[in-house]
Design a protein around this motif. Structure first.
Motif, PDB file in Angstrom:
ATOM      1  N   ALA A  71      -6.166   9.056   3.585  1.00 46.90           N
ATOM      2  CA  ALA A  71      -6.031  10.407   4.151  1.00 46.90           C
ATOM      3  C   ALA A  71      -5.976  10.347   5.674  1.00 46.90           C
ATOM      4  N   ASP A  72      -6.805   9.498   6.273  1.00 48.39           N
ATOM      5  CA  ASP A  72      -6.796   9.359   7.735  1.00 48.39           C
ATOM      6  C   ASP A  72      -5.463   8.779   8.208  1.00 48.39           C
ATOM      7  N   PHE A  73      -4.902   7.869   7.423  1.00 48.91           N
ATOM      8  CA  PHE A  73      -3.622   7.264   7.776  1.00 48.91           C
ATOM      9  C   PHE A  73      -2.501   8.296   7.690  1.00 48.91           C
ATOM     10  N   VAL A  74      -2.524   9.098   6.631  1.00 48.66           N
ATOM     11  CA  VAL A  74      -1.533  10.168   6.492  1.00 48.66           C
ATOM     12  C   VAL A  74      -1.681  11.165   7.640  1.00 48.66           C
ATOM     13  N   PHE A  75      -2.918  11.455   8.025  1.00 50.43           N
ATOM     14  CA  PHE A  75      -3.146  12.381   9.129  1.00 50.43           C
ATOM     15  C   PHE A  75      -2.606  11.816  10.438  1.00 50.43           C
ATOM     16  N   MET A  76      -2.718  10.482  10.638  1.00 54.44           N
ATOM     17  CA  MET A  76      -2.134   9.873  11.825  1.00 54.44           C
ATOM     18  C   MET A  76      -0.613  10.045  11.813  1.00 54.44           C
ATOM     19  N   PHE A  77       0.002   9.893  10.630  1.00 49.33           N
ATOM     20  CA  PHE A  77       1.445  10.119  10.494  1.00 49.33           C
ATOM     21  C   PHE A  77       1.794  11.548  10.901  1.00 49.33           C
ATOM     22  N   LEU A  78       1.034  12.514  10.391  1.00 52.25           N
ATOM     23  CA  LEU A  78       1.326  13.917  10.665  1.00 52.25           C
ATOM     24  C   LEU A  78       1.089  14.260  12.136  1.00 52.25           C
ATOM     25  N   PHE A  79      -0.006  13.771  12.699  1.00 51.89           N
ATOM     26  CA  PHE A  79      -0.308  14.031  14.105  1.00 51.89           C
ATOM     27  C   PHE A  79       0.743  13.398  15.005  1.00 51.89           C
ATOM     28  N   GLY A  80       1.067  12.128  14.741  1.00 52.73           N
ATOM     29  CA  GLY A  80       2.063  11.434  15.550  1.00 52.73           C
ATOM     30  C   GLY A  80       3.435  12.074  15.414  1.00 52.73           C
ATOM     31  N   GLY A  81       3.799  12.456  14.188  1.00 52.51           N
ATOM     32  CA  GLY A  81       5.093  13.091  13.969  1.00 52.51           C
ATOM     33  C   GLY A  81       5.199  14.440  14.656  1.00 52.51           C
ATOM     34  N   LEU A  82       4.113  15.230  14.599  1.00 50.70           N
ATOM     35  CA  LEU A  82       4.114  16.537  15.261  1.00 50.70           C
ATOM     36  C   LEU A  82       4.246  16.392  16.767  1.00 50.70           C
ATOM     37  N   TYR A 123       7.761  -2.081   8.518  1.00 43.48           N
ATOM     38  CA  TYR A 123       7.037  -2.539   7.337  1.00 43.48           C
ATOM     39  C   TYR A 123       5.811  -3.364   7.722  1.00 43.48           C
ATOM     40  N   ARG A 124       5.995  -4.283   8.632  1.00 44.99           N
ATOM     41  CA  ARG A 124       4.913  -5.208   8.986  1.00 44.99           C
ATOM     42  C   ARG A 124       3.713  -4.486   9.586  1.00 44.99           C
ATOM     43  N   TYR A 125       3.947  -3.669  10.602  1.00 46.13           N
ATOM     44  CA  TYR A 125       2.819  -3.079  11.320  1.00 46.13           C
ATOM     45  C   TYR A 125       2.255  -1.843  10.623  1.00 46.13           C
ATOM     46  N   CYS A 126       3.094  -1.139   9.881  1.00 45.78           N
ATOM     47  CA  CYS A 126       2.588  -0.047   9.060  1.00 45.78           C
ATOM     48  C   CYS A 126       1.661  -0.613   7.984  1.00 45.78           C
ATOM     49  N   ARG A 127       2.084  -1.703   7.359  1.00 53.41           N
ATOM     50  CA  ARG A 127       1.260  -2.312   6.311  1.00 53.41           C
ATOM     51  C   ARG A 127      -0.019  -2.894   6.884  1.00 53.41           C
ATOM     52  N   MET A 128       0.048  -3.540   8.033  1.00 54.49           N
ATOM     53  CA  MET A 128      -1.153  -4.120   8.630  1.00 54.49           C
ATOM     54  C   MET A 128      -2.179  -3.039   8.966  1.00 54.49           C
ATOM     55  N   LEU A 129      -1.723  -1.905   9.475  1.00 51.56           N
ATOM     56  CA  LEU A 129      -2.645  -0.807   9.740  1.00 51.56           C
ATOM     57  C   LEU A 129      -3.259  -0.287   8.445  1.00 51.56           C
ATOM     58  N   GLU A 130      -2.427  -0.090   7.436  1.00 49.52           N
ATOM     59  CA  GLU A 130      -2.923   0.497   6.184  1.00 49.52           C
ATOM     60  C   GLU A 130      -3.874  -0.453   5.457  1.00 49.52           C
ATOM     61  N   PRO A 188       0.826  -1.216   0.000  1.00 47.04           N
ATOM     62  CA  PRO A 188       0.000   0.000   0.000  1.00 47.04           C
ATOM     63  C   PRO A 188       0.859   1.264   0.000  1.00 47.04           C
ATOM     64  N   PRO A 189       0.345   2.370  -0.550  1.00 47.97           N
ATOM     65  CA  PRO A 189       1.184   3.526  -0.894  1.00 47.97           C
ATOM     66  C   PRO A 189       1.919   4.196   0.256  1.00 47.97           C
ATOM     67  N   VAL A 190       1.278   4.380   1.396  1.00 41.81           N
ATOM     68  CA  VAL A 190       1.935   5.086   2.495  1.00 41.81           C
ATOM     69  C   VAL A 190       3.068   4.233   3.059  1.00 41.81           C
ATOM     70  N   THR A 191       2.796   2.953   3.265  1.00 42.23           N
ATOM     71  CA  THR A 191       3.833   2.035   3.746  1.00 42.23           C
ATOM     72  C   THR A 191       4.983   1.973   2.752  1.00 42.23           C
ATOM     73  N   ARG A 192       4.655   1.878   1.465  1.00 46.27           N
ATOM     74  CA  ARG A 192       5.687   1.803   0.426  1.00 46.27           C
ATOM     75  C   ARG A 192       6.561   3.056   0.419  1.00 46.27           C
ATOM     76  N   ALA A 193       5.912   4.216   0.517  1.00 42.28           N
ATOM     77  CA  ALA A 193       6.664   5.479   0.475  1.00 42.28           C
ATOM     78  C   ALA A 193       7.574   5.625   1.691  1.00 42.28           C
TER      79      ALA A 193
END
Length: 239
Positions: A95-106, A79-86, A14-19
């Protein structure tokens, strides 16, 4: 033939995990080839805010150290757990997954100002593991064939393993703390009396990342089995 097989498997991620995984591998490769150095990547508030080296806000999440056991261990779990979530609870909600990345990163960056950590990628991986583990509480885990436990204990087992490797548990505690904040705001608080959704994905992210709805008859892979890794492999109780 091998290239075609690799390409096909790679494009199925999936794209977010791949990127994210690709960015981590390429960053590590660039350091190994001495094209860049870790000193150009690490989190340094003074260099970020006074000298406008804003790329450090991102690059400190992409470098996990030189190629070795610690790097491979982190990459497999990322890779494993990012992909399982996605592919699981965030399926069709990129979009919600990307937002979790941004929120968690911030949040992690803000905490990073006070805990004196220069690379936050491992903490981010623990955050992903924590969110997955809380959303799959009845999955039975098998860690290296030595320990069997239910998924919510996985972040704490990883913290103990990290301690055995001589790493600071501050990294793991930071990931657990940020993961719990996200899980509480997203999964717990909205379902409590008087609660509500405090985290809302911006419409801009939805416009960029969300695709039209998929076939409702599509049967996704079980969230706990995206690949063939034996480290931390899960199995539903009674399954």
């Amino acid at each position: 033939m091998a290239y075609q097989t690799f390409r096909q498997e790679y494009l199925q991620v999936p794209p977010v995990t791949r990127a994210y995984a690709t960015a981590c591998v390429l960053t590590t490769a660039a350091v190994q080839l001495e094209l860049i150095t870790p000193f150009q990547l690490y989190f340094n508030p003074e260099l970020i805010f006074k000298h406008f080296q804003v790329w450090r806000l991102i690059t400190n999440y992409l470098f996990f150290g030189p190629v070795g056991f610690n790097f491979l261990f982190n990459m497999i779990f990322l890779y494993r757990y990012c992909r399982m979530l996605e592919e699981g609870s965030f399926r069709g909600r990129t979009a919600d997954f990307v937002f979790m990345f941004l929120f968690g990163g911030l949040l992690m960056t803000l905490f990073g100002l006070f805990v004196n950590l220069v690379f936050l990628g491992q903490a981010f991986t623990i955050m992903l593991v924590y969110v997955w583990s809380r959303r799959n509480p009845f999955v039975r885990m098998n860690f290296f064939g030595l320990l069997i436990f239910q998924a919510p204990f996985l972040p704490w087992v990883l913290m103990g393993f990290s301690l055995l490797l001589g790493n600071s548990i501050i990294v793991d505690l930071l990931g657990i703390a940020v993961g719990h904040i996200y899980y509480f705001l997203e999964d717990v608080f909205p379902n409590q009396p008087g609660g509500g959704r405090l985290l809302r994905t911006p419409s801009l992210l939805k416009a960029i990342f969300d695709t039209p709805e998929e076939d409702p008859n599509y049967n996704p892979l079980p969230e706990e089995r995206p690949g063939g890794f034996a480290w931390g492999e899960g199995q539903r109780l009674g399954g």
